[in-house]
Design a protein around this motif. Structure first.
Motif, PDB file in Angstrom:
ATOM      1  N   VAL A  86       5.791   5.209   2.931  1.00 49.27           N
ATOM      2  CA  VAL A  86       5.398   6.250   1.969  1.00 49.27           C
ATOM      3  C   VAL A  86       6.508   7.295   1.851  1.00 49.27           C
ATOM      4  N   ALA A  87       7.019   7.749   3.001  1.00 43.89           N
ATOM      5  CA  ALA A  87       8.066   8.783   2.985  1.00 43.89           C
ATOM      6  C   ALA A  87       9.324   8.253   2.314  1.00 43.89           C
ATOM      7  N   ASP A  88       9.659   7.006   2.599  1.00 44.05           N
ATOM      8  CA  ASP A  88      10.876   6.411   2.072  1.00 44.05           C
ATOM      9  C   ASP A  88      10.806   6.231   0.560  1.00 44.05           C
ATOM     10  N   ARG A  89       9.597   5.959   0.057  1.00 43.94           N
ATOM     11  CA  ARG A  89       9.440   5.623  -1.356  1.00 43.94           C
ATOM     12  C   ARG A  89       9.008   6.794  -2.222  1.00 43.94           C
ATOM     13  N   SER A  90       8.665   7.931  -1.606  1.00 45.10           N
ATOM     14  CA  SER A  90       8.184   9.042  -2.434  1.00 45.10           C
ATOM     15  C   SER A  90       9.218  10.160  -2.479  1.00 45.10           C
ATOM     16  N   HIS A  91       9.266  10.793  -3.610  1.00 47.25           N
ATOM     17  CA  HIS A  91      10.222  11.859  -3.859  1.00 47.25           C
ATOM     18  C   HIS A  91      10.000  13.014  -2.880  1.00 47.25           C
ATOM     19  N   TRP A  92       8.723  13.404  -2.723  1.00 45.13           N
ATOM     20  CA  TRP A  92       8.413  14.535  -1.849  1.00 45.13           C
ATOM     21  C   TRP A  92       8.438  14.121  -0.380  1.00 45.13           C
ATOM     22  N   GLY A  93       8.123  12.840  -0.146  1.00 48.32           N
ATOM     23  CA  GLY A  93       8.010  12.368   1.232  1.00 48.32           C
ATOM     24  C   GLY A  93       9.270  12.620   2.036  1.00 48.32           C
ATOM     25  N   ARG A  94      10.423  12.526   1.382  1.00 50.07           N
ATOM     26  CA  ARG A  94      11.675  12.671   2.115  1.00 50.07           C
ATOM     27  C   ARG A  94      11.935  14.120   2.547  1.00 50.07           C
ATOM     28  N   CYS A  95      11.350  15.082   1.817  1.00 54.03           N
ATOM     29  CA  CYS A  95      11.607  16.470   2.227  1.00 54.03           C
ATOM     30  C   CYS A  95      10.428  17.063   3.005  1.00 54.03           C
ATOM     31  N   LEU A 100       0.844  -1.204   0.000  1.00 54.91           N
ATOM     32  CA  LEU A 100       0.000   0.000   0.000  1.00 54.91           C
ATOM     33  C   LEU A 100       0.878   1.253   0.000  1.00 54.91           C
ATOM     34  N   GLY A 101       1.919   1.242   0.827  1.00 52.79           N
ATOM     35  CA  GLY A 101       2.817   2.397   0.916  1.00 52.79           C
ATOM     36  C   GLY A 101       3.487   2.696  -0.415  1.00 52.79           C
ATOM     37  N   LEU A 102       3.871   1.622  -1.106  1.00 46.85           N
ATOM     38  CA  LEU A 102       4.496   1.781  -2.421  1.00 46.85           C
ATOM     39  C   LEU A 102       3.516   2.446  -3.400  1.00 46.85           C
ATOM     40  N   GLY A 103       2.277   1.983  -3.376  1.00 46.57           N
ATOM     41  CA  GLY A 103       1.256   2.560  -4.255  1.00 46.57           C
ATOM     42  C   GLY A 103       0.996   4.021  -3.927  1.00 46.57           C
ATOM     43  N   ILE A 104       0.848   4.327  -2.649  1.00 48.22           N
ATOM     44  CA  ILE A 104       0.578   5.714  -2.242  1.00 48.22           C
ATOM     45  C   ILE A 104       1.752   6.615  -2.647  1.00 48.22           C
TER      46      ILE A 104
END
Ligand SMILES: [Zn+2]
Length: 401
Positions: A355-364, A318-322
């Protein structure tokens, strides 16, 4: 300088926006309404007087303390005013309730699908229950909205992938619903739309999405996963009503088979049957899916290793999809509905971390992920659909102009 509404036509044009502000709770007083509409106090008084005469709202006769110390009349929806029918068809049955303005949902009636649930039979069953509820209630009914578990293509209002209902692709669900209402002699305006889209709209207006500018909603009821995006208060529908089919995102190229023909879609990797499968449990058709997934989640919480591993597996998918959706859409809030809200509750740290780990914006900068706040988001959304003509032109709909 702020222009004010003065002519009768401009006053009428302000009725819909005014009613929408009161309906969503954004204008609880007349002074708040005056400010939000940018009109004079006299014009706001005329507008609220008109809406009160249509029995859509009540205006508290005795002003209470308002902002900046000035007393203001409290505004509320009129509980004895008009209602609409909110209806929802899902994979295992259908639900019908009357609904007032302000997100006030009456007691929902849940019924099984008719035997051999063709689209025609299901529409007739929904309308029969609607007719029963309308006849039993003294309030005037002004519309019917139906949520369906399939994308609905516009403008023909055709169900294009009712995979879990086994309806033929291209079924003209809007026309069939209109026919059923006409056969029953109800004479109501009706509309039909995708359940996730409607749930998103309801959460934005009355629930966990209030105040979000770009609200991403993702939910899974019984089978499959639906998504929707509300931008500045409006649903992002795509060119033909089919946007945000997040359920068909591939999250595992070698994953489970999806009814769409693909493999590893979010639809089949993060829905209730996916959790049971990951836990090595065979779904029992005689028990509710909610009960069976709740058992896995309870076992995981109690330390059962297999249940915990299953939960982690589904949460990671789910996190990967989100994360994929966040990269494309850059929402400022994510609301998860039904089963996905239960997953978030069971993994309140792991899911946002993935989600944070896998998303571009999540990390910032993390995007808030919150559970849906309404009991029955899809049904509440069906009510919003039915109210749409009234919110657009209250006088036109209620006076028949
Ligand atoms: Zn698929």
């Amino acid at each position: 300088m702020q222009r004010t509404h003065t002519s009768p036509d401009r006053g009428r044009a302000a009725l819909g926006p005014a009613l929408s502000l009161i309906h969503t709770g954004a204008a609880p007083t007349r002074s708040a309404l005056t400010g939000a509409l940018g009109v004079t106090r006299a014009t706001a008084g005329a507008i609220t007087g008109e809406l009160e005469a249509l029995r859509l709202i009540t205006v508290d006769a005795r002003p209470a303390g308002g902002t900046r110390g000035r007393p203001s009349h409290r505004l509320a929806v009129d509980a004895s005013g008009p209602v609409v029918v909110a209806a929802q068809v899902h994979a295992d049955g259908f639900t019908v309730a009357l609904a007032g303005l302000g997100g006030l949902l009456g007691e929902p009636v849940d019924l099984p699908l008719p035997a051999d649930p063709t689209p025609e039979r299901v529409m007739r069953a929904v309308v029969a229950e609607a007719a029963r509820q309308i006849a039993a209630d003294p309030r005037r009914c002004v519309g019917l909205g139906l949520a369906v578990p399939t994308p609905v293509a516009l403008p023909e209002r055709t169900a294009v992938a009712a995979m879990y209902l086994d309806w033929p692709s291209g079924t003209r669900v809007g026309d069939l619903l209109e026919q059923a209402v006409a056969e029953a002699g109800l004479g109501l305006p009706v509309d039909v739309a995708n359940d996730a889209n409607l749930a998103a709209l309801a959460e934005h207006r009355h629930g966990a999405g209030r105040g979000a500018r770009h609200l991403l909603y993702i939910a899974s009821g019984h089978r499959g996963i639906g998504g929707a995006l509300v931008v500045d208060g409006r649903l992002h529908t795509g060119s033909a009503g089919l946007a945000l089919e997040v359920g068909q995102l591939t999250v595992d190229p070698n994953g489970r088979r999806c009814p769409c023909g693909n493999r590893g879609c979010l639809d089949v990797e993060a829905d209730p049957p996916a959790l049971l499968a990951a836990a090595g449990r065979t779904p029992d058709p005689d028990r509710s899916m909610d009960e069976q997934t709740a058992e896995v989640l309870a076992d995981a919480a109690a330390g059962d290793a297999a249940a915990r591993a299953a939960l982690d597996h589904v949460v990671d998918r789910l996190g990967l999809g989100i994360a994929g959706v966040i990269n494309i859409l850059n929402p400022d809030r994510i609301v998860l509905g039904t089963f996905l809200a239960a997953l978030l509750d069971a993994a309140p740290e792991r899911l946002p971390d993935v989600v944070a780990d896998r998303s571009h914006w999540g990390r910032c900068g993390r995007v808030p992920i919150v559970p849906a706040a309404l009991d029955r988001s899809e049904l509440a959304g069906a009510a919003e659909l039915a109210w749409a003509p009234v919110l657009a032109d209250p006088l036109g709909v209620l006076s028949g102009d």
